[in-house]
Write a protein that holds these residues in place. Structure first.
Motif, PDB file in Angstrom:
ATOM      1  N   GLU A  61       0.741  -1.518  -0.102  1.00  0.00           N
ATOM      2  CA  GLU A  61      -0.149  -0.198  -0.082  1.00  0.00           C
ATOM      3  C   GLU A  61       0.680   1.255  -0.002  1.00  0.00           C
ATOM      4  O   GLU A  61       0.440   2.322  -0.648  1.00  0.00           O
ATOM      5  N   ASN A  62       1.886   1.485   0.872  1.00  0.00           N
ATOM      6  CA  ASN A  62       2.770   2.372   0.901  1.00  0.00           C
ATOM      7  C   ASN A  62       4.240   1.965   1.143  1.00  0.00           C
ATOM      8  O   ASN A  62       4.623   2.020   2.074  1.00  0.00           O
ATOM      9  N   PRO A  63       5.098   1.471   0.030  1.00  0.00           N
ATOM     10  CA  PRO A  63       6.342   0.932   0.216  1.00  0.00           C
ATOM     11  C   PRO A  63       7.481   2.034   0.624  1.00  0.00           C
ATOM     12  O   PRO A  63       8.256   1.739   1.254  1.00  0.00           O
ATOM     13  N   THR A  69      11.274   4.399   6.950  1.00  0.00           N
ATOM     14  CA  THR A  69      11.167   4.152   8.162  1.00  0.00           C
ATOM     15  C   THR A  69      12.332   3.184   8.593  1.00  0.00           C
ATOM     16  O   THR A  69      13.377   3.312   9.574  1.00  0.00           O
ATOM     17  N   PHE A  70      12.483   2.305   7.681  1.00  0.00           N
ATOM     18  CA  PHE A  70      13.712   1.268   8.133  1.00  0.00           C
ATOM     19  C   PHE A  70      15.098   1.909   7.837  1.00  0.00           C
ATOM     20  O   PHE A  70      15.959   1.592   8.640  1.00  0.00           O
ATOM     21  N   SER A  71      15.080   2.796   7.014  1.00  0.00           N
ATOM     22  CA  SER A  71      16.541   3.580   6.546  1.00  0.00           C
ATOM     23  C   SER A  71      16.555   4.497   7.757  1.00  0.00           C
ATOM     24  O   SER A  71      17.934   4.250   8.060  1.00  0.00           O
ATOM     25  N   ASN A 110      19.046  -5.006   4.482  1.00  0.00           N
ATOM     26  CA  ASN A 110      18.529  -5.355   3.340  1.00  0.00           C
ATOM     27  C   ASN A 110      16.928  -4.957   3.200  1.00  0.00           C
ATOM     28  O   ASN A 110      16.395  -5.300   2.162  1.00  0.00           O
ATOM     29  N   SER A 111      16.872  -4.342   4.196  1.00  0.00           N
ATOM     30  CA  SER A 111      15.371  -3.499   4.564  1.00  0.00           C
ATOM     31  C   SER A 111      15.349  -2.158   4.146  1.00  0.00           C
ATOM     32  O   SER A 111      14.531  -1.508   4.203  1.00  0.00           O
ATOM     33  N   THR A 112      16.737  -1.665   3.962  1.00  0.00           N
ATOM     34  CA  THR A 112      16.792  -0.102   3.758  1.00  0.00           C
ATOM     35  C   THR A 112      17.079   0.041   2.347  1.00  0.00           C
ATOM     36  O   THR A 112      16.991  -0.690   1.483  1.00  0.00           O
ATOM     37  N   MET A 113      17.320   1.276   2.067  1.00  0.00           N
ATOM     38  CA  MET A 113      17.576   1.832   0.735  1.00  0.00           C
ATOM     39  C   MET A 113      18.992   1.623   0.219  1.00  0.00           C
ATOM     40  O   MET A 113      19.315   1.791  -1.025  1.00  0.00           O
TER      41      MET A 113
END
Length: 401
Positions: A61-63, A69-71, A110-113
């Motif tokens: 819905e909002n990637p 947030t994770f970054s 791996n969940s960041t930019m």
């Protein structure tokens, strides 16, 4: 009744907790569900689960929101560890990363930019969060402390150093005035003049007459001396006049020399005290200066640059700088441990890079190869023209022209 299956203290439950303890492989971790799987089969089963599918729908819905947030969490955690653990020291980026991922609850990269640590470090330098530089050992980071209290302390320290330098300049100016005044008084004071020895009482005559009788008589006749008429003149004063005047001249000359030595020693003590004070303030563990010629003495930069001469084009921080080789014109970044100073020929211009006269330009006057030191003549500042002896080789370097 049948035996109850499962339980917290069963061997299988204990084995599962032991296996789950500590860090697991990063590729089997789901950041959205915050679940760590032990093997590929478990990770595959988790991806097919209903809970994971619901989290994927939320992410779809909002990637951008989740990715930012994770970054942000990863960046804050990394910088907080860098600030608390290392402060403003220069440290290898991977060392900080290894300590950061030691926490099981950390945000995975791996969940960041950013896909790699190199990209993350470059981004920190671009955003001005840290001072980053690349060497043959990898990427290094240095935290920039922007805390208001830290900035206030740094400004107070700089103000104190500036005040000390102002006091030092005033003292140096006062000493220079004292030296010039003393030199003028020395030129005005007359030096002792040595003249030819002449006997003043040449007209005096001394005669002795001896009677042929029983009693010896002594008759001494003097002409009137030019000085005090009551002064008694004896043979010792008559014949020893030249020797006594010579001794008196020696005493007067010796007294003048002693006074000159005392005056010189007093000025020397003042200059020595001020030089020790300057030495204490200006002696640092870093010495790179812009515009000096240096020599590369480390093979870590490659055989191409070993023993090559270059000049410092820019000083990046206290210990590193950008240099440009004199022969090939290559520009590289080096640490001060990779280079050394260059001593030019006598009469050439140098810069004092460390010690009491740090930052002053001078002319090389003499080189003492036995003591590994040299004599220079200061060409800048309030002490222009001063001759300084005993300067070590590593405290001066040739100026690039």
């Amino acid at each position: 009744m049948g035996k109850e299956k499962g339980g917290f203290l069963t061997p299988k439950a204990i084995a599962n907790r032991i296996k789950a303890k500590g860090l697991q492989k990063l590729r089997w971790y789901c950041q959205m569900c915050q679940k760590q799987c032990r093997d590929e089969n478990g990770f595959k089963c988790h991806m097919m689960s209903e809970s994971h599918q619901r989290q994927l729908l939320l992410f779809a819905e909002n990637p951008d929101k989740y990715l930012d947030t994770f970054s942000k969490d990863f960046q804050d955690g990394y910088l907080e560890l860098l600030r608390r653990r290392f402060g403003t020291k220069r440290v290898h980026a991977n060392i900080v990363y290894q300590e950061y991922i030691a926490d099981r609850e950390h945000v995975h990269m791996n969940s960041t930019m950013w896909e790699t640590l190199t990209e993350f470090v470059k981004w920190l330098g671009k955003e001005g969060e840290c001072v980053v530089d690349y060497t043959e050992k990898g990427w290094f980071v240095q935290y920039i402390d922007r805390d208001p209290e830290t900035i206030r302390r740094q400004e107070a320290t700089k103000a104190k150093e500036k005040m000390d330098m102002d006091d030092e300049e005033r003292t140096a100016k006062f000493i220079q005035q004292q030296i010039s005044r003393a030199s003028q008084s020395d030129t005005k004071s007359h030096n002792p003049e040595f003249t030819e020895l002449k006997r003043e009482d040449e007209e005096e005559k001394v005669t002795f007459s001896l009677d042929s009788g029983a009693k010896k008589k002594e008759d001494t006749t003097f002409k009137k001396p030019t000085g005090n008429p009551l002064k008694k003149v004896d043979s010792k004063s008559v014949f020893g006049k030249g020797e006594s005047s010579r001794q008196e001249g020696k005493m007067e000359t010796g007294g003048a020399e002693m006074r000159g030595q005392k005056r010189k020693s007093a000025l020397g003590e003042i200059m020595e005290f001020e030089e020790k004070k300057r030495e204490k303030v200006n002696r640092k563990d870093y010495w790179l200066q812009k515009g000096i010629v240096i020599k590369i003495v480390s093979k870590k930069l490659g055989d191409k640059f070993y023993k090559k001469k270059a000049y410092v084009k820019e000083v990046k921080d206290l210990y590193t700088g950008i240099i440009k080789t004199l022969d090939s014109g290559d520009t590289i970044k080096v640490d001060q441990t990779h280079v050394e100073t260059v001593i030019p020929a006598i009469g050439k211009e140098v810069m004092v890079v460390n010690g009491a006269y740090r930052g002053e330009k001078a002319t090389l006057e003499h080189i003492d190869t036995k003591e590994f030191c040299c004599t220079i003549k200061i060409n800048s500042g309030l002490i222009t023209g001063r001759i300084v002896e005993g300067i070590q080789y590593e405290d001066i370097s040739k100026l690039h022209t």
